[in-house]
Design a protein around this motif. Structure first.
Motif, PDB file in Angstrom:
ATOM      1  N   ARG A 140       0.843  -1.198   0.000  1.00  0.00           N
ATOM      2  CA  ARG A 140       0.000   0.000   0.000  1.00  0.00           C
ATOM      3  C   ARG A 140       0.877   1.246   0.000  1.00  0.00           C
ATOM      4  NH1 ARG A 140      -5.002  -1.253   4.249  1.00  0.00           N
ATOM      5  NH2 ARG A 140      -5.794  -3.104   3.168  1.00  0.00           N
ATOM      6  N   GLN A 141       0.236   2.367  -0.302  1.00  0.00           N
ATOM      7  CA  GLN A 141       0.898   3.668  -0.309  1.00  0.00           C
ATOM      8  C   GLN A 141       2.167   3.634  -1.163  1.00  0.00           C
ATOM      9  OE1 GLN A 141       1.373   5.238   3.672  1.00  0.00           O
ATOM     10  NE2 GLN A 141      -0.647   4.484   4.305  1.00  0.00           N
ATOM     11  N   GLY A 142       1.979   3.165  -2.393  1.00  0.00           N
ATOM     12  CA  GLY A 142       3.106   3.128  -3.308  1.00  0.00           C
ATOM     13  C   GLY A 142       4.201   2.176  -2.904  1.00  0.00           C
ATOM     14  N   GLY A 143       3.857   1.153  -2.167  1.00  0.00           N
ATOM     15  CA  GLY A 143       4.850   0.179  -1.723  1.00  0.00           C
ATOM     16  C   GLY A 143       5.531   0.556  -0.429  1.00  0.00           C
ATOM     17  N   GLY A 144       5.142   1.678   0.170  1.00  0.00           N
ATOM     18  CA  GLY A 144       5.769   2.095   1.430  1.00  0.00           C
ATOM     19  C   GLY A 144       5.290   1.316   2.629  1.00  0.00           C
ATOM     20  N   VAL A 145       4.142   0.662   2.486  1.00  0.00           N
ATOM     21  CA  VAL A 145       3.590  -0.173   3.553  1.00  0.00           C
ATOM     22  C   VAL A 145       3.460  -1.596   3.024  1.00  0.00           C
ATOM     23  CG1 VAL A 145       1.637  -0.568   5.086  1.00  0.00           C
ATOM     24  CG2 VAL A 145       2.345   1.770   4.555  1.00  0.00           C
ATOM     25  N   VAL A 146       4.007  -2.548   3.776  1.00  0.00           N
ATOM     26  CA  VAL A 146       4.052  -3.949   3.362  1.00  0.00           C
ATOM     27  C   VAL A 146       3.292  -4.803   4.378  1.00  0.00           C
ATOM     28  CG1 VAL A 146       5.557  -5.924   2.890  1.00  0.00           C
ATOM     29  CG2 VAL A 146       6.287  -3.611   2.250  1.00  0.00           C
ATOM     30  N   TYR A 147       2.493  -5.733   3.877  1.00  0.00           N
ATOM     31  CA  TYR A 147       1.796  -6.697   4.723  1.00  0.00           C
ATOM     32  C   TYR A 147       2.385  -8.089   4.451  1.00  0.00           C
ATOM     33  CZ  TYR A 147      -1.715  -3.138   5.746  1.00  0.00           C
ATOM     34  OH  TYR A 147      -2.344  -1.994   6.173  1.00  0.00           O
ATOM     35  N   LEU A 148       2.865  -8.737   5.514  1.00  0.00           N
ATOM     36  CA  LEU A 148       3.444 -10.075   5.400  1.00  0.00           C
ATOM     37  C   LEU A 148       2.500 -11.113   5.993  1.00  0.00           C
ATOM     38  CD1 LEU A 148       7.158  -9.457   6.554  1.00  0.00           C
ATOM     39  CD2 LEU A 148       6.271  -9.537   4.213  1.00  0.00           C
ATOM     40  N   ASN A 149       2.762 -12.382   5.689  1.00  0.00           N
ATOM     41  CA  ASN A 149       1.963 -13.450   6.288  1.00  0.00           C
ATOM     42  C   ASN A 149       2.576 -13.966   7.588  1.00  0.00           C
ATOM     43  OD1 ASN A 149       4.112 -14.938   5.321  1.00  0.00           O
ATOM     44  ND2 ASN A 149       2.888 -16.326   4.071  1.00  0.00           N
ATOM     45  N   ASP A 150       3.500 -13.194   8.169  1.00  0.00           N
ATOM     46  CA  ASP A 150       4.038 -13.491   9.489  1.00  0.00           C
ATOM     47  C   ASP A 150       4.356 -12.161  10.160  1.00  0.00           C
ATOM     48  OD1 ASP A 150       4.718 -15.212  11.556  1.00  0.00           O
ATOM     49  OD2 ASP A 150       6.818 -15.309  10.963  1.00  0.00           O
ATOM     50  N   GLY A 151       4.361 -12.169  11.494  1.00  0.00           N
ATOM     51  CA  GLY A 151       4.605 -10.927  12.217  1.00  0.00           C
ATOM     52  C   GLY A 151       4.998 -11.184  13.651  1.00  0.00           C
ATOM     53  N   ILE A 152       4.699 -10.229  14.540  1.00  0.00           N
ATOM     54  CA  ILE A 152       5.192 -10.345  15.915  1.00  0.00           C
ATOM     55  C   ILE A 152       4.424 -11.384  16.729  1.00  0.00           C
ATOM     56  CG2 ILE A 152       6.007  -7.964  15.916  1.00  0.00           C
ATOM     57  CD1 ILE A 152       3.640  -7.351  17.836  1.00  0.00           C
ATOM     58  N   TYR A 153       3.294 -11.868  16.223  1.00  0.00           N
ATOM     59  CA  TYR A 153       2.614 -12.973  16.890  1.00  0.00           C
ATOM     60  C   TYR A 153       3.100 -14.316  16.349  1.00  0.00           C
ATOM     61  CZ  TYR A 153      -0.577  -9.516  18.845  1.00  0.00           C
ATOM     62  OH  TYR A 153      -1.112  -8.442  19.527  1.00  0.00           O
ATOM     63  N   GLY A 154       4.022 -14.263  15.413  1.00  0.00           N
ATOM     64  CA  GLY A 154       4.553 -15.472  14.811  1.00  0.00           C
ATOM     65  C   GLY A 154       6.058 -15.539  14.954  1.00  0.00           C
ATOM     66  N   GLY A 155       6.736 -15.898  13.872  1.00  0.00           N
ATOM     67  CA  GLY A 155       8.176 -16.112  13.920  1.00  0.00           C
ATOM     68  C   GLY A 155       9.012 -14.852  13.996  1.00  0.00           C
ATOM     69  N   LEU A 156       8.393 -13.684  13.810  1.00  0.00           N
ATOM     70  CA  LEU A 156       9.137 -12.422  13.850  1.00  0.00           C
ATOM     71  C   LEU A 156       9.005 -11.726  15.192  1.00  0.00           C
ATOM     72  CD1 LEU A 156       8.233 -11.063  10.296  1.00  0.00           C
ATOM     73  CD2 LEU A 156      10.112 -12.557  10.975  1.00  0.00           C
ATOM     74  N   VAL A 157       8.543 -12.432  16.199  1.00  0.00           N
ATOM     75  CA  VAL A 157       8.295 -11.843  17.516  1.00  0.00           C
ATOM     76  C   VAL A 157       9.551 -11.217  18.118  1.00  0.00           C
ATOM     77  CG1 VAL A 157       8.650 -14.106  18.600  1.00  0.00           C
ATOM     78  CG2 VAL A 157       7.424 -12.308  19.836  1.00  0.00           C
ATOM     79  N   ASP A 158      10.717 -11.797  17.859  1.00  0.00           N
ATOM     80  CA  ASP A 158      11.955 -11.315  18.481  1.00  0.00           C
ATOM     81  C   ASP A 158      12.314  -9.901  18.039  1.00  0.00           C
ATOM     82  OD1 ASP A 158      13.858 -12.071  20.392  1.00  0.00           O
ATOM     83  OD2 ASP A 158      15.350 -12.499  18.861  1.00  0.00           O
ATOM     84  N   PHE A 159      11.844  -9.492  16.849  1.00  0.00           N
ATOM     85  CA  PHE A 159      12.168  -8.152  16.357  1.00  0.00           C
ATOM     86  C   PHE A 159      11.560  -7.065  17.241  1.00  0.00           C
ATOM     87  CE2 PHE A 159      12.469  -9.754  11.688  1.00  0.00           C
ATOM     88  CZ  PHE A 159      13.589 -10.489  12.038  1.00  0.00           C
ATOM     89  N   ARG A 160      10.459  -7.380  17.880  1.00  0.00           N
ATOM     90  CA  ARG A 160       9.790  -6.402  18.748  1.00  0.00           C
ATOM     91  C   ARG A 160      10.730  -5.900  19.848  1.00  0.00           C
ATOM     92  NH1 ARG A 160       5.463  -9.188  22.261  1.00  0.00           N
ATOM     93  NH2 ARG A 160       7.430 -10.037  23.041  1.00  0.00           N
ATOM     94  N   ASP A 161      11.542  -6.805  20.399  1.00  0.00           N
ATOM     95  CA  ASP A 161      12.430  -6.452  21.501  1.00  0.00           C
ATOM     96  C   ASP A 161      13.871  -6.225  21.058  1.00  0.00           C
ATOM     97  OD1 ASP A 161      10.322  -6.804  23.422  1.00  0.00           O
ATOM     98  OD2 ASP A 161      10.607  -8.967  23.240  1.00  0.00           O
ATOM     99  N   MET A 162      14.282  -6.918  20.002  1.00  0.00           N
ATOM    100  CA  MET A 162      15.682  -6.850  19.584  1.00  0.00           C
ATOM    101  C   MET A 162      15.929  -5.849  18.466  1.00  0.00           C
ATOM    102  SD  MET A 162      17.162  -9.044  21.566  1.00  0.00           S
ATOM    103  CE  MET A 162      18.728  -9.286  20.744  1.00  0.00           C
ATOM    104  N   GLY A 163      14.872  -5.360  17.832  1.00  0.00           N
ATOM    105  CA  GLY A 163      15.036  -4.444  16.713  1.00  0.00           C
ATOM    106  C   GLY A 163      15.177  -5.182  15.390  1.00  0.00           C
ATOM    107  N   LEU A 164      15.170  -4.421  14.313  1.00  0.00           N
ATOM    108  CA  LEU A 164      15.254  -5.016  12.976  1.00  0.00           C
ATOM    109  C   LEU A 164      16.633  -5.609  12.719  1.00  0.00           C
ATOM    110  CD1 LEU A 164      13.419  -2.267  10.892  1.00  0.00           C
ATOM    111  CD2 LEU A 164      12.515  -4.504  11.584  1.00  0.00           C
TER     112      LEU A 164
END
Length: 414
Positions: A302-326
């Motif tokens: 969305r917004q010209g590609g500036g916003v991305v929606y993935l099929n995983d996030g902080i409730y899934g396998g990317l949870v560690d990014f919330r505390d550890m950063g990108l």
């Protein structure tokens, strides 16, 4: 006669003999052996999964395990909490890891499924009576405590076991430390150590410098503090557990684990001299992270590609990014398995759930030519990905594919 087919009228024809049944069972078992893929790109191009998936390289796990086993000057135990997947535990056993740090009865059972004779260290210092009974039943060899009331609970633990007093210091150098939750102050550790010795257990000390610790001086400070505790208590400790906290590769630069190993060994010699205790470490993140790459699919832009929606996030396998950063290592692969190579720009990234909190820290750099249907590959996600994934909104991380190479770690393919 063995192998003969019975086809009497009125009966079920073609009854296989015992020998034939055994052969068929063998074929059935072989059909359940998961395929071994060349790399994530090959699997993505051929299967085009619409769910997040972890790619596991046993070769990488064996290499990291060997790095610890040959480099650390003591016993290496694996912290099961980082990733309790059966393939991880069985491969670590095959690599030569014989001891495991467990934090619950479920982790004890997972270890026992991988090895009947693995040694278990129960270093979660707060336990219920039921959990303590499970530890005794599973033959836990080493326990930790950080408070007198917790030591009271261990009255039934056999006296041939080791009990390590866990202490904490206000030491910097980690992404976040555990001192606010676990660990006695040094003066409290002195009294606990004296009591452990007086009541007949094998006394030891343990500490944890904190998650993703990149400063070897944290271990050095803890080790010298351990010597002061030992001297004040007047108790000789059999072993010193220097914890986990070893850093994993997050920005593309592999951590210098050997420098940390050397600093630990030197500090122990300087602090204890000829009275040096045996050493133990309990890596989790650093042991298993590099053996896995996570692939999440782009669901929408969305917004010209500036916003991305993935099929995983902080409730899934990317949870560690919330505390550890990108992380500093991310690649994007097309549905045909080709790496996107356009210049990158930072994106706002949301996960798949309906919760607006399901959002990564802002600024994930992705190629400008990324499109819906592409896959974002996150190398180094073997720790705290599947272990902490939920099934919120029906999403989550559960699929693991075995690969020879984790080429997503290398950037673009040749």
């Amino acid at each position: 006669m063995t192998g003969e087919i019975d086809a009497q009228p009125g009966e079920n024809a073609r009854k296989p003999s015992i020998g034939t049944q055994s052969v068929q069972q063998g074929f059935d078992l072989m059909q359940h052996i998961p395929p071994l893929w060349l790399d994530p790109e090959t699997h993505l191009a051929r299967r085009q999964p619409d769910h997040p998936i972890l790619y596991f390289s046993p070769r990488v796990l064996h290499e990291v395990a060997d790095r610890f086993l040959t480099g650390f000057p003591g016993l290496v135990t694996y912290a099961v909490k980082a990733n309790p997947h059966p393939a991880v535990l069985s491969n670590l056993v095959a690599a030569g890891v014989s001891a495991f740090d467990v934090a619950s009865p479920a982790e004890m059972e997972a270890v026992r499924a991988a090895s009947a004779d693995a040694v278990m260290h129960y270093n979660n210092p707060v336990r219920s009576d039921v959990e303590i009974a499970a530890g005794i039943s599973h033959g836990v060899a080493s326990w930790s405590v950080d408070e007198a009331s917790e030591l009271d609970k261990l009255a039934d633990v056999p006296r041939d076991c080791e009990i390590a007093v866990r202490f904490a210091l206000p030491v910097q150098g980690a992404a976040y430390d555990f001192g606010s939750k676990f660990g006695a102050a040094p003066e409290e550790a002195i009294a606990l150590l004296q009591r452990v010795a007086a009541e007949g257990w094998t006394p030891a000390l343990c500490f944890h410098p904190g998650t993703q610790c990149e400063d070897a001086s944290a271990w050095v400070e803890y080790i010298h503090a351990a010597r002061r505790i030992v001297d004040a208590a007047g108790v000789k400790v059999a072993r010193l557990n220097v914890g986990g906290g070893f850093a994993a590769n997050r920005d593309g630069v592999a951590p210098d684990l050997e420098t940390v190993f050397s600093a630990i060994g030197t500090a122990v010699c300087d602090a204890f001299g000829d009275a040096a205790p045996e050493l133990i470490c309990e890596p989790g993140r650093a042991m298993v992270s590099e053996a896995f790459t996570l692939a999440a699919r782009i669901k929408g832009l969305r917004q010209g590609g500036g916003v991305v929606y993935l099929n995983d996030g902080i409730y899934g396998g990317l949870v560690d990014f919330r505390d550890m950063g990108l992380p500093g290592r991310v690649t994007v692969v097309s549905a045909e398995g080709q790496h996107r190579s356009a210049p990158r720009k930072p994106r706002i990234v949301f996960g798949p759930t309906c919760d607006s909190l399901d959002r990564l820290p802002d600024g994930l750099p992705l190629p400008e030519d990324s499109v819906t249907g592409d896959y974002v590959l996150f190398p180094g996600l073997g720790a705290y990905s599947s272990a902490m994934s939920t099934q919120f909104n029906g999403y989550g991380l559960s699929d693991v594919a075995t690969v020879i190479e984790l080429s997503g770690q290398a950037g673009t393919r040749g």
